[in-house]
Each structure stands twice: as C-alpha cells, then as structure tokens.
Design a protein around this motif. Structure first.
Motif, PDB file in Angstrom:
ATOM      1  N   GLY A   1       4.792  15.725  -9.461  1.00 48.11           N
ATOM      2  CA  GLY A   1       5.111  15.973 -11.034  1.00 48.11           C
ATOM      3  C   GLY A   1       4.240  16.170 -12.101  1.00 48.11           C
ATOM      4  N   SER A   2       3.243  16.504 -11.879  1.00 46.35           N
ATOM      5  CA  SER A   2       2.344  16.610 -13.043  1.00 46.35           C
ATOM      6  C   SER A   2       2.619  18.405 -13.219  1.00 46.35           C
ATOM      7  N   GLN A   3       2.010  18.502 -14.372  1.00 43.37           N
ATOM      8  CA  GLN A   3       2.033  20.098 -15.217  1.00 43.37           C
ATOM      9  C   GLN A   3       1.590  20.404 -14.173  1.00 43.37           C
ATOM     10  N   ALA A   4       0.145  20.652 -13.718  1.00 41.27           N
ATOM     11  CA  ALA A   4      -0.148  21.487 -11.833  1.00 41.27           C
ATOM     12  C   ALA A   4      -0.537  20.070 -10.697  1.00 41.27           C
ATOM     13  N   PRO A   5       0.239  20.075  -9.975  1.00 39.97           N
ATOM     14  CA  PRO A   5       0.478  19.729  -9.353  1.00 39.97           C
ATOM     15  C   PRO A   5      -0.169  19.968  -8.310  1.00 39.97           C
ATOM     16  N   ASN A   6      -1.331  18.587  -7.973  1.00 41.62           N
ATOM     17  CA  ASN A   6      -2.888  18.619  -7.283  1.00 41.62           C
ATOM     18  C   ASN A   6      -1.863  18.079  -5.790  1.00 41.62           C
ATOM     19  N   LEU A   7      -1.714  18.909  -5.221  1.00 35.28           N
ATOM     20  CA  LEU A   7      -1.066  19.524  -3.688  1.00 35.28           C
ATOM     21  C   LEU A   7      -1.551  18.811  -2.575  1.00 35.28           C
ATOM     22  N   GLU A   8      -2.883  18.685  -2.642  1.00 38.22           N
ATOM     23  CA  GLU A   8      -3.836  18.001  -2.032  1.00 38.22           C
ATOM     24  C   GLU A   8      -4.192  16.297  -1.288  1.00 38.22           C
ATOM     25  N   LYS A   9      -4.359  15.863  -2.835  1.00 38.06           N
ATOM     26  CA  LYS A   9      -3.681  14.625  -3.114  1.00 38.06           C
ATOM     27  C   LYS A   9      -3.169  13.912  -3.490  1.00 38.06           C
ATOM     28  N   ALA A  10      -1.682  14.815  -3.344  1.00 39.85           N
ATOM     29  CA  ALA A  10      -0.044  14.089  -2.588  1.00 39.85           C
ATOM     30  C   ALA A  10      -0.494  14.610  -1.156  1.00 39.85           C
ATOM     31  N   ARG A  11      -0.623  14.803  -0.662  1.00 36.77           N
ATOM     32  CA  ARG A  11      -1.020  15.125   0.612  1.00 36.77           C
ATOM     33  C   ARG A  11      -1.400  13.879   1.425  1.00 36.77           C
ATOM     34  N   ARG A  12      -2.905  13.602   1.215  1.00 39.05           N
ATOM     35  CA  ARG A  12      -3.470  12.733   1.072  1.00 39.05           C
ATOM     36  C   ARG A  12      -2.680  11.157   1.144  1.00 39.05           C
ATOM     37  N   ALA A  13      -1.974  11.290  -0.009  1.00 43.54           N
ATOM     38  CA  ALA A  13      -1.503   9.782  -0.499  1.00 43.54           C
ATOM     39  C   ALA A  13      -0.686  10.176   0.923  1.00 43.54           C
ATOM     40  N   LEU A  14       0.180  10.453   0.845  1.00 43.69           N
ATOM     41  CA  LEU A  14       1.654  10.897   1.535  1.00 43.69           C
ATOM     42  C   LEU A  14       1.070  10.182   3.438  1.00 43.69           C
ATOM     43  N   ALA A  15      -0.256  11.423   4.088  1.00 42.68           N
ATOM     44  CA  ALA A  15      -0.844  10.858   5.019  1.00 42.68           C
ATOM     45  C   ALA A  15      -1.435   9.304   5.167  1.00 42.68           C
ATOM     46  N   SER A  16      -1.773   8.913   4.134  1.00 41.80           N
ATOM     47  CA  SER A  16      -2.203   6.944   3.787  1.00 41.80           C
ATOM     48  C   SER A  16      -0.225   6.242   4.461  1.00 41.80           C
ATOM     49  N   ILE A  17       0.254   6.518   3.780  1.00 41.76           N
ATOM     50  CA  ILE A  17       1.277   6.055   3.702  1.00 41.76           C
ATOM     51  C   ILE A  17       2.663   6.282   5.565  1.00 41.76           C
ATOM     52  N   VAL A  18       2.007   7.547   6.140  1.00 43.33           N
ATOM     53  CA  VAL A  18       2.983   7.553   7.017  1.00 43.33           C
ATOM     54  C   VAL A  18       1.799   6.536   7.576  1.00 43.33           C
TER      55      VAL A  18
ATOM     56  N   ALA B   1       1.135  -1.373  -0.304  1.00 44.65           N
ATOM     57  CA  ALA B   1      -0.069   0.289  -0.104  1.00 44.65           C
ATOM     58  C   ALA B   1       1.017   1.188  -0.320  1.00 44.65           C
ATOM     59  N   MET B   2       2.295   1.080   0.379  1.00 43.98           N
ATOM     60  CA  MET B   2       2.656   2.192   0.675  1.00 43.98           C
ATOM     61  C   MET B   2       3.550   3.165  -0.448  1.00 43.98           C
ATOM     62  N   LEU B   3       3.802   1.815  -1.167  1.00 40.24           N
ATOM     63  CA  LEU B   3       4.756   2.104  -2.912  1.00 40.24           C
ATOM     64  C   LEU B   3       3.332   2.207  -3.568  1.00 40.24           C
ATOM     65  N   CYS B   4       2.438   1.944  -3.972  1.00 41.47           N
ATOM     66  CA  CYS B   4       1.340   2.676  -4.186  1.00 41.47           C
ATOM     67  C   CYS B   4       1.265   3.735  -3.990  1.00 41.47           C
ATOM     68  N   ASN B   5       1.239   4.320  -3.069  1.00 39.58           N
ATOM     69  CA  ASN B   5       0.670   5.853  -2.063  1.00 39.58           C
ATOM     70  C   ASN B   5       1.898   6.951  -3.024  1.00 39.58           C
ATOM     71  N   ALA B   6       2.802   6.545  -2.625  1.00 41.11           N
ATOM     72  CA  ALA B   6       4.118   6.817  -2.525  1.00 41.11           C
ATOM     73  C   ALA B   6       4.034   7.082  -4.547  1.00 41.11           C
ATOM     74  N   GLU B   7       3.932   6.094  -4.826  1.00 40.48           N
ATOM     75  CA  GLU B   7       4.030   6.235  -6.492  1.00 40.48           C
ATOM     76  C   GLU B   7       3.242   7.476  -6.843  1.00 40.48           C
ATOM     77  N   ALA B   8       1.925   7.243  -6.086  1.00 40.77           N
ATOM     78  CA  ALA B   8       0.412   8.317  -6.398  1.00 40.77           C
ATOM     79  C   ALA B   8       0.974   9.983  -6.420  1.00 40.77           C
ATOM     80  N   ALA B   9       1.663  10.091  -4.827  1.00 36.62           N
ATOM     81  CA  ALA B   9       1.733  11.041  -4.926  1.00 36.62           C
ATOM     82  C   ALA B   9       3.334  11.533  -5.666  1.00 36.62           C
ATOM     83  N   LEU B  10       4.510  11.079  -5.792  1.00 38.27           N
ATOM     84  CA  LEU B  10       5.421  11.475  -7.004  1.00 38.27           C
ATOM     85  C   LEU B  10       4.676  12.100  -8.225  1.00 38.27           C
ATOM     86  N   ASN B  11       2.960  11.121  -9.052  1.00 40.62           N
ATOM     87  CA  ASN B  11       2.369  11.199 -10.581  1.00 40.62           C
ATOM     88  C   ASN B  11       1.797  13.142  -9.567  1.00 40.62           C
ATOM     89  N   TRP B  12       1.513  13.070  -8.336  1.00 40.91           N
ATOM     90  CA  TRP B  12       0.303  14.561  -7.951  1.00 40.91           C
ATOM     91  C   TRP B  12       1.409  14.999  -8.575  1.00 40.91           C
TER      92      TRP B  12
END
Ligand code: ADP
Length: 517
Positions: free
Chosen positions: A318-335, A305-316
């Motif tokens: 790394g995109s042109q318009a970074p989605n910080l909120e989604k990245a934050r939630r993915a990182l919270a799940s990792i925690v 699960a952590m691996l998936c969430n980390a990849e997702a966070a990187l995607n959010w």
C-alpha cells in the motif's frame, strides 16, 4: 456257509494187547475228557432228529435237563425266529453238516440260555442216514457281552447323534466313512450323500495337501486343531473349529473330525474388537480433551504470525513505492504458517476421526515429535522439564501412526499427572528412543513422580485399574493392546532415583496390527 466239524467219536482203541472192554472204557474216558474241556454238550440224534444221547460237561454250574426223545425244536425255544428254524430244518432234512447254529431257550428264571451247536450227519455202511452227532457250547455270556456292546454302541450313537457338534469319520484319504445327525443337519445333506463323498467337498479350506500336513501332525500323536469354513448345501458358509484325531479300527487307520460351529464365538470376538475400537477412540478423544489448551496455543501461534505478516504485506503493497519483494516474503511466511496450522488441524482430526488411516511405514521419532508439539504448553503449564534423546537412523515400523501417537500421548499425560500429584523436587520427563539387539525400536518414557509400587505394577495394564478419583483406568490397557497388536511389548518399572519408567518396543518393519480406530 456251513463247514463240517471234527466231532469226537467213540472210536475203538485198536491196541490188541488190551482186552476189548478195557480198550472201550479207556476210549470212553478219553472222549469224556474231550467233552469236559472242549464242549459243553455232546449229543446224538436219530434219523428223525430226536435226541438219543446228551452228555453234559461236569464243569457246568447248572447242568441242563436232558431232552432225550424230543427234537431240538420241540423244546420251547425263543430264538431264532420261524424263518431261522425253517432254514435249519432244511439243512437237517438234506442231511448236511452244520456249524454254529445259535438258538436260545428260556431258563426257569425268565431269562435266556444261548447255545451254539454244530453237527455231522451219520450214515451206515449202506449209506442210509442214521442221524446226527454233534457238540454244543453255551454262549449266553458271549451273547450278553455282544448285547451290552451293541447297547453301548447304540448309546454312543445316540450321544454322537444328539451332540451339538459335528462328527465326521474319514479314511486315510479323507473320504467320509460316517457322520452324525448334526453333520447332516448343519450341512444340509443326507447321511447317504455325505458317506463316501468326495473328500473335503464341504470344507472350503481343506485340500489334499492340507489334509496330508494335518495327518502328519496326527501321526506324532494327539489332536490337531484347525479353523475351517464349511459350506452348506444351500451355498452358505459358516466357520468351524475342527479337532482331528487318528485311531486304528480293525487294522484300518481312521480319522475322526469333531467340528464346532464358531459363528457365535467369531461374532463375540468381533463385538469385542468393535468395543475395544470404541474405547480406544473414546480414550483418544479424552486425551485430546486434556490437551485442548495446548492445542489452542499451538494453533494461535501461527494464526497470530499470519495476522502480523498479512498486515505487513498490506503495508508493503500500500505504500507509495510498493516493496514487492518484502510483500512476497511476508506472503510466503503466511503460506508456511497456514501450512503449519493446517498440519496441526489435520493431525488433531486424524486423532479424533473414527475411521482408521491405512497401515503405513511409521517413523517412530516423528510420532514422538508430533505428540510433543501438542503437549508442549501442557508441559510448560505444569513446570515439567522435557529432555529428549531420540536415536537417529532407527528402522521404520509397520503400523498405524495415530495409534502409536495415542500410546505416546497417554504415557506423557500419565507422567504429567503423576508428577503433578507429587510436590517433591523438579519435574522431569525424559523420552528416549533406541534400537535393541533384534533391531526393534525401543521407546522409553521416564518421569520423576511418585513411581509405582510392586502391587500396582501387576495391575497397571488391567482394564479399569485406576488410582485417580477421576480416572477411567483404560489408558494403559489400551496402550498395551495397541503395542501388542503391533507385535511389540509394553512394560512398567521404577525410575532411578525416583519415578516411573514405561517402555515399549516395536519390531522393525513387520507385525500385523489389527485395526483399532
Ligand atoms: P487412568 O489414567 O484413567 O487412571 P491408566 O490406565 O492410564 O488409567 O493408568 C492406570 C493407573 O496407573 C493410574 O491410575 C496410576 O495409578 C498408574 N500410573 C500410570 N502412569 C503412571 C506414572 N507415570 N506414575 C505413576 N503411576 C502411574
């Protein structure tokens, strides 16, 4: 000190109606009766202390030979010693009364005959010393009895002195009256230092109040047994088991204490405890070995699960318009997953660790849920259906969480193994908790395996009892010790319609379990 005695005298009967000879004869008869029943010999001596008359009681089995014409010390005598005779002759030469002068003379068979004599000096009207009149009693039997008593006392003393236990005799206040040799040797004091000593000075656990309490127990009869610590003169301390008994000697109440050094026993108990701790730990490590697959599975889940969430966070990010909120939630799940993984690792570590965690207030339902987490994939692998019925609001239990987890883990693994060996029907494991009438927490583990036969139930909790080819037979014995150390009990019985039931209870918020790492 010597006292005058009433010596029968040949007093003349003054009854004037009787003729003087008749009166004299009656008087002599009375006198003889008196000698017969009161003394063994009546004697008279002259002014030079030579025997002039000796009347022996007819009841004597062996009448002695008369010694007329000789003094008492001219006949061969064995006792007393020269000093004793000198003192006796001093009394005679001073014409003083004497009482119970004991002496012995040899008998033809090489033995001794003891006599105790008493005498009164006789003076004429002018006050001139005429000699002595007296009585004697043969006291050989009494002397022999005294001698036997002395010998048995000496034997007793030797026995007490050579005993490997410590004997101390106390008065009612605890003051030491007597001790044996071992008491001196083990405490490092001389007899004189111990006798009359301040009460309890070598007993670290005895004070006036404790002494009183124990004496009360003794008054009810019997023996009081207690554990104490004795301090030697050199300051070292050793544990003893003390047995106290009260008795009455010459109207005085005395207390005898028999103390045994229990250093070795304590050491053995400690070694046993250490061995038990080692076994308990080994059993836990073995149980952990059995659930490695399950643990690995439990850990791989959060890692994936952590691996998936980390990849997702990187995607959010790394995109042109970074989605910080989604990245934050993915990182919270990792925690959260990392925490979960950390908890599992921490839990496994605590199970494997040797040093025990401190005693704490344990939520029994929490213990069961922790164990279920770790055995979940094991249950799935063996097709076991788990049903739980955990009562809410149960009291907390004072104890060692890891040990209680170990008990539940052992019971569950045993149930899985038992059902595994049994092909009939579906496999069901039911775990329930409840509070009983005394507010103890009751945990029940039921399975529908082959169950236990009557002969087995009696032996289940014995160390090394096993029916499995690979079994060690320590699991249930350890569970039993753990539950007992927590102040509870563990039982086994038959499940309905089939299988086995294991049940244990744990008293609420009390019990003082010893540590078993
Ligand atoms: P081991 O598992 O090494 O044999 P245990 O002390 O845990 O040692 O168990 C002793 C024996 O008790 C087992 O060998 C088994 O015969 C019996 N036993 C334990 N639990 C169960 C159960 N749930 N159903 C049937 N038998 C059981």
């Amino acid at each position: 000190m010597q006292h005058p005695v009433q010596v029968p005298s040949a007093a003349v009967d003054l009854n004037e109606r009787k003729r003087p000879e008749e009166a004299l004869r009656e008087s002599e008869e009375r006198f003889r009766t008196l000698v017969q029943f009161s003394f063994d010999v009546y004697w008279e001596t002259d002014a030079q202390h030579r025997f002039i008359r000796q009347e022996f009681a007819e009841t004597l089995s062996e009448p002695p030979v008369a010694e007329i014409g000789r003094t008492r010390w001219e006949v061969p005598y064995l006792e007393p010693d020269a000093e004793g005779w000198r003192k006796h002759r001093e009394t005679l030469d001073a014409h003083l009364p004497f009482r119970d002068f004991e002496h012995a003379r040899p008998t033809p068979d090489g033995g001794k005959r003891y006599t105790s004599v008493s005498g009164l000096p006789v003076f004429d009207e002018t006050g001139r010393f005429m000699g002595y009149r007296g009585v004697g009693r043969y006291i050989t039997e009494r002397k022999r009895a005294e001698q036997a008593l002395r010998e048995s006392e000496a034997r007793y003393r030797t026995f007490v002195d050579h005993a490997t236990d410590t004997f101390t005799l106390h008065n009612e206040d605890g003051r030491v009256l007597d001790v044996n040799r071992n008491a001196c040797e083990s405490l490092g004091y001389s007899r004189d230092e111990l006798i009359g000593a301040v009460p309890f000075f070598f007993n670290l656990d005895m004070d006036e109040a404790t002494w009183r309490v124990n004496r009360e127990r003794l008054k009810a009869g019997g023996i009081a047994t207690l554990e104490s610590r004795y301090r030697r003169r050199n300051g070292t301390v050793f544990p003893v088991e003390v047995r106290m008994r009260e008795f009455c000697e010459g109207g005085q109440r005395q207390i005898i204490c028999l103390s045994r050094d229990i250093t070795e026993r304590k050491r053995a108990a400690e070694t046993f405890r250490e061995m038990q701790a080692e076994l308990t730990h080994a059993n836990r490590a073995a149980a952990m070995g059995q659930v490695t697959a399950s643990v690995t599975h439990e850990l791989s889940q959060p890692i994936t699960a952590m691996l998936c969430n980390a990849e997702a966070a990187l995607n959010w990010l790394g995109s042109q318009a970074p989605n910080l909120e989604k990245a934050r939630r993915a990182l919270a799940s990792i925690v959260a997953d990392a925490k979960r993984g950390g908890e599992i690792i921490g839990w496994i570590r605590s199970l494997i660790k040797k040093t025990p965690a401190p005693k704490e207030s344990v939520v029994v339902n929490g213990v069961i849920l922790d164990v279920i987490t770790i055995v979940r994939s094991e249950l799935i692998k063996h097709g076991v259906l788990l049903e739980t019925d955990l009562a809410p609001g149960l009291p907390l239990v004072e104890g060692y969480r890891v040990q209680l987890q170990q008990v539940v883990l052992n019971l569950i693994l045993n149930a899985i193994e038992a059902m595994n060996s049994h092909e009939e029907g579906g496999r069901e494991l039911r775990i329930s908790t409840a509070a009983d009438a005394s507010n103890a927490v009751v945990v029940t583990v039921r399975d529908n395996g082959p169950g236990l036969d009557a002969a087995m139930v009696d032996r289940l909790f014995e160390p090394f009892y096993t029916t499995k080819p690979e079994g060690i037979g320590m699991g249930l014995s350890i569970c039993h010790s753990i539950i007992e150390a927590h102040g509870g009990g563990l039982w086994a019985g038959a499940n309905e319609p089939r299988g086995a039931v294991f049940q244990f209870n744990l008293p609420a918020g009390q019990g003082d379990p010893r540590r078993m790492s």
